[in-house]
Design a protein around this motif. Structure first.
Motif, mmCIF file in Angstrom:
data_model
loop_
_atom_site.group_PDB
_atom_site.id
_atom_site.type_symbol
_atom_site.label_atom_id
_atom_site.label_comp_id
_atom_site.label_asym_id
_atom_site.label_seq_id
_atom_site.Cartn_x
_atom_site.Cartn_y
_atom_site.Cartn_z
ATOM 1 N N ALA A 1 -27.619 156.430 28.800
ATOM 2 C CA ALA A 1 -27.482 156.911 30.459
ATOM 3 C C ALA A 1 -27.577 158.020 30.374
ATOM 4 N N SER A 2 -26.680 158.809 30.059
ATOM 5 C CA SER A 2 -26.856 159.976 30.310
ATOM 6 C C SER A 2 -27.960 161.399 30.624
ATOM 7 N N ALA B 1 -31.842 155.037 37.633
ATOM 8 C CA ALA B 1 -31.353 153.764 37.946
ATOM 9 C C ALA B 1 -31.589 152.609 36.511
ATOM 10 N N LEU B 2 -29.989 152.715 35.818
ATOM 11 C CA LEU B 2 -30.242 151.484 34.469
ATOM 12 C C LEU B 2 -29.574 150.057 34.892
ATOM 13 N N TRP B 3 -31.021 149.263 34.882
ATOM 14 C CA TRP B 3 -30.729 148.694 34.775
ATOM 15 C C TRP B 3 -30.756 147.307 33.995
ATOM 16 N N GLU C 1 -21.547 147.568 29.803
ATOM 17 C CA GLU C 1 -20.633 148.079 30.489
ATOM 18 C C GLU C 1 -21.643 150.052 31.680
ATOM 19 N N ALA C 2 -22.443 150.184 31.058
ATOM 20 C CA ALA C 2 -23.023 151.028 31.064
ATOM 21 C C ALA C 2 -24.438 151.013 31.672
ATOM 22 N N CYS C 3 -25.048 149.793 31.735
ATOM 23 C CA CYS C 3 -25.624 149.289 33.568
ATOM 24 C C CYS C 3 -25.290 149.319 34.720
#
Length: 216
Positions: free
Chosen positions: A119-120, A132-134, A171-173
């Motif tokens: 994510a970072s 974007a993280l999906w 949680e990260a998405c």
């Protein structure tokens, strides 16, 4: 043979060899039996990657790797077919490459110890504009992939076959999405879900005007 040709690819180059830094002399002399399109016959691996880099699409693909899932390789193969920007392996650095059929050689594959690291990295991409993280998993509350506008810059994250996305991944998405299903099974194969998600991006953003994208 009744099911197709006995050999794939082409034999030694007939006649005078072509000139150009992209060509591999060994392949010209011995033939090119790799599973590549005609455009790249007899080309060096590095030359193929460099050419692909000029045309890569805006989506990324990430896979959690906690159980050395065979599906990872198959997802990487689909990422190559749809020309993903990058492929990300989260968790264990070593992964089962068998299903990739050596297509990982043509992709930029990055390793991240944790989903937080992924994510970072995505946040820092494109001079801070981010990606974007999906997550893709049929979780309660997941949005519908088929009715959602897929952004041009997105990373599709997939969990392991069976358990799906880990709690840390959820949680990260930025959001999670499910794929419509109509049969009796609870879920579809992870590699199949990967291909569907990538194709959703292709239908929305890829240049489909070039007939070479359809290969017989």
């Amino acid at each position: 043979m009744p099911h197709g040709p006995a050999e794939v690819g082409v034999g030694p180059w007939p006649g005078e060899w072509p000139t150009g830094e992209q060509y591999d002399e060994q392949l010209l002399a011995e033939g090119d039996r790799r599973n590549v399109v005609d455009r790249y016959r007899y080309w060096r691996l590095e030359a193929i990657v460099a050419d692909l880099d000029t045309r890569r699409h805006g989506f990324h693909v990430a896979i959690e790797n906690w159980q050395h899932d065979f599906n990872i390789g198959t997802i990487v193969r689909s990422a190559n077919a749809f020309l993903a920007a990058e492929v990300h392996i989260v968790g264990n650095r070593r992964w089962n490459r068998r299903g990739a059929m050596v297509t990982d050689r043509y992709q930029h594959v990055r390793h991240h110890p944790t989903v937080a690291d992924l994510a970072s990295y995505l946040t820092s991409c494109h001079d801070g504009a981010g990606v974007a993280l999906w997550g893709v998993d049929n979780l309660p509350g997941s949005l519908h992939l088929e009715t959602t506008e897929v952004p041009e810059r997105v990373c599709f994250l997939f969990g392991q076959e069976g358990p799906g996305l880990s709690e840390a991944a959820r949680e990260a998405c930025d959001a999670t999405f499910s794929i419509a299903q109509f049969g009796s099974t609870r879920s579809i194969n992870a590699s199949a879900a990967g291909a569907i998600a990538m194709h959703a991006w292709i239908r929305r953003h890829a240049d489909l005007g070039d007939g070479s994208a359809w290969r017989g």
